[in-house]
Design an enzyme around this catalytic site. Structure first.
Site, PDB file in Angstrom:
ATOM      1  N   GLU A 153      31.667  14.568 -14.546  1.00 60.58           N
ATOM      2  CA  GLU A 153      30.777  13.403 -14.466  1.00 60.58           C
ATOM      3  C   GLU A 153      31.489  12.060 -14.633  1.00 60.58           C
ATOM      4  OE1 GLU A 153      27.615  14.269 -17.239  1.00 60.58           O
ATOM      5  OE2 GLU A 153      26.988  16.035 -16.114  1.00 60.58           O
ATOM      6  N   GLU A 258      25.945  24.356 -11.183  1.00 60.61           N
ATOM      7  CA  GLU A 258      24.965  24.383 -12.292  1.00 60.61           C
ATOM      8  C   GLU A 258      23.543  24.424 -11.716  1.00 60.61           C
ATOM      9  OE1 GLU A 258      25.695  21.346 -15.241  1.00 60.61           O
ATOM     10  OE2 GLU A 258      27.874  21.589 -15.109  1.00 60.61           O
TER      11      GLU A 258
HETATM   12  C1  GLA Z   1      25.760  18.799 -17.482  1.00 60.97           C
HETATM   13  C2  GLA Z   1      26.955  19.526 -18.048  1.00 60.97           C
HETATM   14  C3  GLA Z   1      26.552  20.850 -18.552  1.00 60.97           C
HETATM   15  C4  GLA Z   1      25.298  20.792 -19.347  1.00 60.97           C
HETATM   16  C5  GLA Z   1      24.220  20.246 -18.528  1.00 60.97           C
HETATM   17  C6  GLA Z   1      22.978  20.445 -19.328  1.00 60.97           C
HETATM   18  O1  GLA Z   1      25.418  19.250 -16.248  1.00 60.97           O
HETATM   19  O2  GLA Z   1      27.977  19.694 -17.121  1.00 60.97           O
HETATM   20  O3  GLA Z   1      27.538  21.350 -19.388  1.00 60.97           O
HETATM   21  O4  GLA Z   1      25.443  19.994 -20.503  1.00 60.97           O
HETATM   22  O5  GLA Z   1      24.591  18.911 -18.261  1.00 60.97           O
HETATM   23  O6  GLA Z   1      22.971  21.729 -19.947  1.00 60.97           O
END
Ligand code: GLA
Length: 370
Positions: A153, A258
């Site tokens: 991020e 994710e």
């Molecule tokens: C982001 C992070 C993850 C997690 C999500 C919420 O996507 O990369 O590790 O913290 O937020 O679970």
């Protein structure tokens, strides 16, 4: 008369009706199917979830265990017990093991960015800390953890670099340094850049520039992880298609890193804890406490189906699709952005049963013509 099991062939995998298909087998010719896991799932404290993990997934990511605050809570203290168990679990079950995440601005203790005397860390001190953290963590699992989310991020929505202590103290080369340290610590490991909302064009372009920059200085980058915390109406199949096409041109792999689909009403911008608690208590913000109405269940299934249809079209570029959680009950989306809601973002319900979305996902895999 002896009953003959019904034989179903999906792709190259033949399954009998007596066994529910395993996601990892259905997609075996396309990409790995992963999930984020928790300490209690690894420890087998919820046997239903642990059974699902072993049956359906051939890749695992630690949801929280390896974030800096957990694995390296104080300058001289590493806490490796949970991640050791995580890696052992993955090895025992023949899974592709991902490390998550080395450099991030969230879930990183304050001391990392401080000099211990009330001031900010200098560039040299922070680089030394980054190097020590990456060498210690990556080095411990050298050859065992196969791929690392090196930086998480780093981008703003407009594609510029996010203002974090990493950027502000070290400067733009913190990204290159992180990838160099990770490569030095385990030259065999795959190295990833991971972020959310990369489907939106300005941020996608930022990721492309970031990867090109890494490539231009000779840093190893194996893949981009597009988190894909999706909603019922975002990202459109077209945005996903465009993103996979654009990333494919960079010569790196792409991972859907994710994946989940939030079915809750959008929260207000005012996200203070107090307002969040009030909002959570209000039924309009938490409408599916007793279960998903059929119309939403079908909309969720259709969404999963349309996303996987795009993934299959781009299977040559995608190395892995990882869900962020196993069952609806253990998803982070029950507590974010509002605590205490009943969300339904995954393929398995709270009791571990498959949802219509599961069926839609496996049905995207083409069946051979008879
Ligand atoms: C982001 C992070 C993850 C997690 C999500 C919420 O996507 O990369 O590790 O913290 O937020 O679970």
């Amino acid at each position: 008369m002896k009953a003959h099991p019904l034989i179903i062939t999906i792709g190259m995998v033949t399954l009998t009706s007596s066994a529910q298909p395993a996601l990892k087998e259905v997609f075996t010719n396309y990409f790995l199917i992963g999930t984020a896991v928790t300490e209690s799932q690894i420890a087998g404290q919820n046997p239903i979830q642990t059974t699902l993990i072993k049956k359906h997934f051939n890749a695992i990511t630690p949801e929280n265990m390896m974030k800096w605050e957990g694995i390296h809570p104080r300058p001289d203290r590493f806490n490796f017990a949970p991640s050791d168990r995580f890696v052992e679990f993955g090895e025992k079950n023949g899974m592709f093991i991902i490390g998550h995440t080395l450099i991030w601005h969230e879930q990183t203790p304050k001391w990392v960015f401080e000099d211990g005397q009330g001031g900010s860390a200098s560039r040299d001190l922070l680089l030394t800390r980054m190097s020590n953290h990456i060498h210690t963590v990556v080095g411990r699992y050298k050859g065992r953890i196969k791929g690392w989310d090196v930086v998480n991020e780093a981008l703003n929505e407009d594609g510029t670099l996010r203002s974090t202590p990493w950027l502000n103290i070290i400067g733009e080369d913190y990204l290159v340094k992180a990838f160099e340290f990770a490569h030095a610590a385990d030259p065999g490991a795959e190295l990833y850049y991971n972020d959310y909302s990369l489907e939106n064009e300005p941020k996608r372009n930022g990721a492309i520039a970031l990867v090109k920059k890494l490539q231009s200085v000779g840093a190893k980058i194996t893949a981009i992880g597009t988190q894909t915390h999706a909603k019922l109406d975002w990202p459109s199949p077209q945005l996903v298609d465009d993103t996979l096409t654009a990333f494919g041109k960079l010569g790196v792999k792409v991972m859907i890193a994710e994946l989940d689909i939030d079915v809750m009403p959008a929260h207000s911008q005012n996200n203070s804890a107090e307002v969040s608690r009030r909002e959570a208590a209000a039924p309009p913000m938490n409408p599916y406490r007793l279960g998903l109405p059929d119309s939403v269940q079908q909309a969720l299934a259709a969404r999963y189906g349309e996303l996987f249809a795009v993934y299959l079209r781009h299977a040559d570029k995608i190395s892995r699709v990882t869900f962020w959680g196993v069952t609806d009950g253990d998803s982070w989306l029950n507590n974010w952005p509002i605590r205490g809601r009943t969300n339904h973002p995954l393929l398995f319900d709270r009791s571990g049963k498959t949802k219509p979305a599961f069926t839609n996902v496996i049905e995207t895999v083409p069946r051979p013509k008879l």
